[in-house]
Design a protein around this motif. Structure first.
Motif, PDB file in Angstrom:
ATOM      1  N   SER A  95       2.339  -8.539   2.790  1.00 24.03           N
ATOM      2  CA  SER A  95       2.938  -9.106   3.998  1.00 24.03           C
ATOM      3  C   SER A  95       4.272  -8.564   4.203  1.00 24.03           C
ATOM      4  O   SER A  95       4.764  -8.004   5.198  1.00 24.03           O
ATOM      5  N   ALA A  96       5.106  -8.227   2.972  1.00 28.67           N
ATOM      6  CA  ALA A  96       6.418  -7.679   3.156  1.00 28.67           C
ATOM      7  C   ALA A  96       6.061  -5.939   3.550  1.00 28.67           C
ATOM      8  O   ALA A  96       6.925  -5.710   4.121  1.00 28.67           O
ATOM      9  N   ALA A  97       5.230  -5.418   2.883  1.00 26.97           N
ATOM     10  CA  ALA A  97       4.721  -4.196   3.060  1.00 26.97           C
ATOM     11  C   ALA A  97       4.471  -3.842   4.711  1.00 26.97           C
ATOM     12  O   ALA A  97       4.735  -3.036   5.405  1.00 26.97           O
ATOM     13  N   LEU A  98       3.716  -4.822   5.242  1.00 26.27           N
ATOM     14  CA  LEU A  98       3.290  -4.763   6.911  1.00 26.27           C
ATOM     15  C   LEU A  98       4.461  -4.946   7.698  1.00 26.27           C
ATOM     16  O   LEU A  98       4.670  -4.448   8.530  1.00 26.27           O
ATOM     17  N   THR A  99       5.445  -5.822   7.163  1.00 25.45           N
ATOM     18  CA  THR A  99       6.818  -6.236   8.050  1.00 25.45           C
ATOM     19  C   THR A  99       7.775  -5.102   7.881  1.00 25.45           C
ATOM     20  O   THR A  99       8.357  -4.845   8.882  1.00 25.45           O
ATOM     21  N   TRP A 100       8.042  -4.808   6.662  1.00 23.15           N
ATOM     22  CA  TRP A 100       9.294  -3.991   6.430  1.00 23.15           C
ATOM     23  C   TRP A 100       9.020  -2.686   5.998  1.00 23.15           C
ATOM     24  O   TRP A 100       9.838  -1.735   5.833  1.00 23.15           O
ATOM     25  N   GLY A 101       7.557  -2.155   5.668  1.00 18.33           N
ATOM     26  CA  GLY A 101       7.440  -0.907   5.265  1.00 18.33           C
ATOM     27  C   GLY A 101       6.725  -0.818   3.891  1.00 18.33           C
ATOM     28  O   GLY A 101       6.897  -1.678   3.068  1.00 18.33           O
ATOM     29  N   TYR A 102       6.078   0.319   3.458  1.00 13.98           N
ATOM     30  CA  TYR A 102       5.325   0.385   2.319  1.00 13.98           C
ATOM     31  C   TYR A 102       6.286   0.465   1.182  1.00 13.98           C
ATOM     32  O   TYR A 102       5.632   0.220   0.079  1.00 13.98           O
ATOM     33  N   GLN A 103       7.495   0.781   1.355  1.00 17.46           N
ATOM     34  CA  GLN A 103       8.104   0.999   0.190  1.00 17.46           C
ATOM     35  C   GLN A 103       8.351  -0.436  -0.562  1.00 17.46           C
ATOM     36  O   GLN A 103       8.492  -0.594  -1.862  1.00 17.46           O
TER      37      GLN A 103
ATOM     38  N   LEU B  16      -2.957 -13.594  -7.062  1.00 20.65           N
ATOM     39  CA  LEU B  16      -3.604 -13.312  -5.565  1.00 20.65           C
ATOM     40  C   LEU B  16      -2.264 -13.692  -4.506  1.00 20.65           C
ATOM     41  O   LEU B  16      -2.264 -13.133  -3.464  1.00 20.65           O
ATOM     42  N   VAL B  17      -1.810 -14.868  -4.661  1.00 20.18           N
ATOM     43  CA  VAL B  17      -0.809 -15.209  -3.748  1.00 20.18           C
ATOM     44  C   VAL B  17       0.154 -14.335  -3.609  1.00 20.18           C
ATOM     45  O   VAL B  17       0.888 -13.652  -2.814  1.00 20.18           O
ATOM     46  N   TYR B  18       0.642 -13.913  -5.025  1.00 19.27           N
ATOM     47  CA  TYR B  18       1.859 -12.822  -4.865  1.00 19.27           C
ATOM     48  C   TYR B  18       1.507 -11.403  -4.354  1.00 19.27           C
ATOM     49  O   TYR B  18       2.196 -10.701  -3.648  1.00 19.27           O
ATOM     50  N   ALA B  19       0.053 -11.043  -4.320  1.00 20.30           N
ATOM     51  CA  ALA B  19      -0.302  -9.792  -3.926  1.00 20.30           C
ATOM     52  C   ALA B  19      -0.188 -10.089  -2.473  1.00 20.30           C
ATOM     53  O   ALA B  19       0.044  -9.107  -1.624  1.00 20.30           O
TER      54      ALA B  19
ATOM     55  N   GLY C 212      -2.705 -10.562  11.441  1.00 21.28           N
ATOM     56  CA  GLY C 212      -2.562 -10.048  10.070  1.00 21.28           C
ATOM     57  C   GLY C 212      -1.741 -10.927   9.230  1.00 21.28           C
ATOM     58  O   GLY C 212      -2.144 -11.630   8.186  1.00 21.28           O
ATOM     59  N   GLN C 213      -0.538 -11.175   9.990  1.00 26.53           N
ATOM     60  CA  GLN C 213       0.301 -12.134   9.346  1.00 26.53           C
ATOM     61  C   GLN C 213      -0.185 -13.634   9.245  1.00 26.53           C
ATOM     62  O   GLN C 213       0.003 -14.152   8.131  1.00 26.53           O
ATOM     63  N   GLU C 214      -0.895 -14.007  10.266  1.00 21.20           N
ATOM     64  CA  GLU C 214      -1.321 -15.402   9.997  1.00 21.20           C
ATOM     65  C   GLU C 214      -2.577 -15.593   9.098  1.00 21.20           C
ATOM     66  O   GLU C 214      -2.587 -16.514   8.271  1.00 21.20           O
TER      67      GLU C 214
ATOM     68  N   GLY D  61       7.451  -4.306  -4.970  1.00 24.18           N
ATOM     69  CA  GLY D  61       6.674  -5.506  -5.240  1.00 24.18           C
ATOM     70  C   GLY D  61       5.714  -5.477  -6.373  1.00 24.18           C
ATOM     71  O   GLY D  61       5.487  -6.318  -7.023  1.00 24.18           O
ATOM     72  N   ALA D  62       4.668  -4.339  -6.266  1.00 25.49           N
ATOM     73  CA  ALA D  62       3.764  -4.104  -7.276  1.00 25.49           C
ATOM     74  C   ALA D  62       4.364  -3.494  -8.330  1.00 25.49           C
ATOM     75  O   ALA D  62       3.793  -3.692  -9.640  1.00 25.49           O
ATOM     76  N   GLY D  63       5.367  -2.747  -8.391  1.00 23.43           N
ATOM     77  CA  GLY D  63       5.922  -1.997  -9.556  1.00 23.43           C
ATOM     78  C   GLY D  63       6.579  -2.762 -10.580  1.00 23.43           C
ATOM     79  O   GLY D  63       6.491  -2.762 -11.631  1.00 23.43           O
ATOM     80  N   ILE D  64       7.524  -4.024 -10.088  1.00 25.18           N
ATOM     81  CA  ILE D  64       8.123  -4.520 -11.016  1.00 25.18           C
ATOM     82  C   ILE D  64       7.298  -5.447 -11.683  1.00 25.18           C
ATOM     83  O   ILE D  64       7.615  -5.514 -13.106  1.00 25.18           O
ATOM     84  N   PRO D  65       6.360  -6.411 -11.412  1.00 21.55           N
ATOM     85  CA  PRO D  65       5.460  -7.025 -12.367  1.00 21.55           C
ATOM     86  C   PRO D  65       4.464  -6.019 -13.286  1.00 21.55           C
ATOM     87  O   PRO D  65       4.426  -6.345 -14.431  1.00 21.55           O
ATOM     88  N   TRP D  66       4.139  -5.027 -12.546  1.00 24.99           N
ATOM     89  CA  TRP D  66       3.451  -4.086 -13.308  1.00 24.99           C
ATOM     90  C   TRP D  66       4.260  -3.433 -14.675  1.00 24.99           C
ATOM     91  O   TRP D  66       3.797  -3.595 -15.669  1.00 24.99           O
TER      92      TRP D  66
END
Length: 294
Positions: free
Chosen positions: A145-153, A137-140, A12-14, A158-163
């Motif tokens: 990737s960050a959520a898969l690696t470190w957790g859904y928080q 799309l790249v940011y998404a 998935g990371q690849e 990541g989504a809440g800040i630009p939102w």
């Protein structure tokens, strides 16, 4: 962790890395084309035009075509003058019109007959809408990737800040617009008007067919300008409103800004502001929840 789960995460990371590389590359190409001045938007000829004739929309006709008008403009490459009807196709529908109203014209070089209309000649001039979307799309993908690696928080953060940033800017803009428009219309002169036709919009989906009605009002300003436009808000019994006498408040400097009911205008404008603020709160809540769960 079972081996297949670890392998799936690596795969998935690849995939996400590949996604970022491809989409990011497309974004760079788009920005490069914009800097070189060769995007489709930059190649478009942009000239001012003027409405020289206005007709009432046909009663029981289709709203999507807008107000039928004739528009006059000049092709700067040849100096030839054109006076053509708006086609009601893909261009911005003209919903309020009067003789002499200025409007922007866009067309491909050598194709002035195939023009479109705009109320802002500068909008989209640089042709970076698609590259900007590619960056999103790249940011998404990076947030995923960050959520898969470190957790859904991290997805919440990541989504809440630009939102939150985008919603905050939009809310501030909408509040300023609402205050300004209400102030202008409250002090605006009132003139008699008449609903001259009622157009229809038909929407069909799996749940059935929905028909909505859009009354068209005609009024003459104190400056002796006859304005024809779609009513900005709902009127009572719209399907049977043809011929009804109404009172119109309009902005003298811009008759496109008018209302038949100041109270409805106030409710509608502040309704938009409340929606924007609720969207802002969703973003703030996502960031707070993500930080709390770290």
């Amino acid at each position: 962790m079972p081996g297949w789960m670890g392998a799936g995460r690596v795969y998935g990371q690849e995939v996400l890395v590949g996604w970022c590389v491809v989409i990011g590359g497309l974004a760079l190409v788009g920005y490069g084309r914009s800097l070189a001045g060769v995007t489709r938007a930059q190649r478009m000829v942009r000239v001012p035009g003027r409405i020289v004739a206005v007709e009432e929309p046909a009663h029981d006709g289709r709203k999507g075509k807008g107000i039928p008008v004739l528009i006059s403009f000049q092709d700067p490459s040849t100096g030839q003058e054109f006076t053509l009807p708006n086609k009601g196709g893909n261009e911005l529908p003209i919903e309020v019109a009067w003789k002499g109203r200025e409007i922007g014209i866009l067309f491909r070089p050598g194709r002035p007959e195939d023009f479109s209309t705009t109320f802002d000649l500068e909008y989209g001039r640089h042709g970076v809408a698609l590259p900007n979307f590619a960056v999103f799309l790249v940011y998404a993908a990076l947030v995923t990737s960050a959520a898969l690696t470190w957790g859904y928080q991290w997805a919440l953060i990541g989504a809440g800040i630009p939102w939150t940033v985008v919603a905050g800017v939009a809310s501030r803009h909408e509040i300023r617009l609402a205050k300004g428009r209400l102030a202008r219309l409250t002090a605006a002169p009132a003139v008699p008007g008449r609903i001259v036709s009622v157009t229809r919009s038909v929407h069909t989906d799996q749940d059935g067919t929905l028909v909505s009605f859009a009354p068209v009002v005609s009024f003459t300003t104190r400056e002796d300008t006859t304005v024809i436009g779609f009513c900005p808000f709902d009127v009572t019994n719209p399907s049977g409103s043809r011929g009804r006498e109404v009172t119109v408040r309009y902005q003298p400097g811009d008759p496109a800004e008018f209302t038949l009911d100041l109270a409805d205008t106030r409710r509608d404008l502040w309704g938009v502001v409340r929606f924007d603020l609720s969207v802002l709160l969703v973003g703030v809540a996502a960031v707070v929840a993500g930080l709390y769960l770290l």
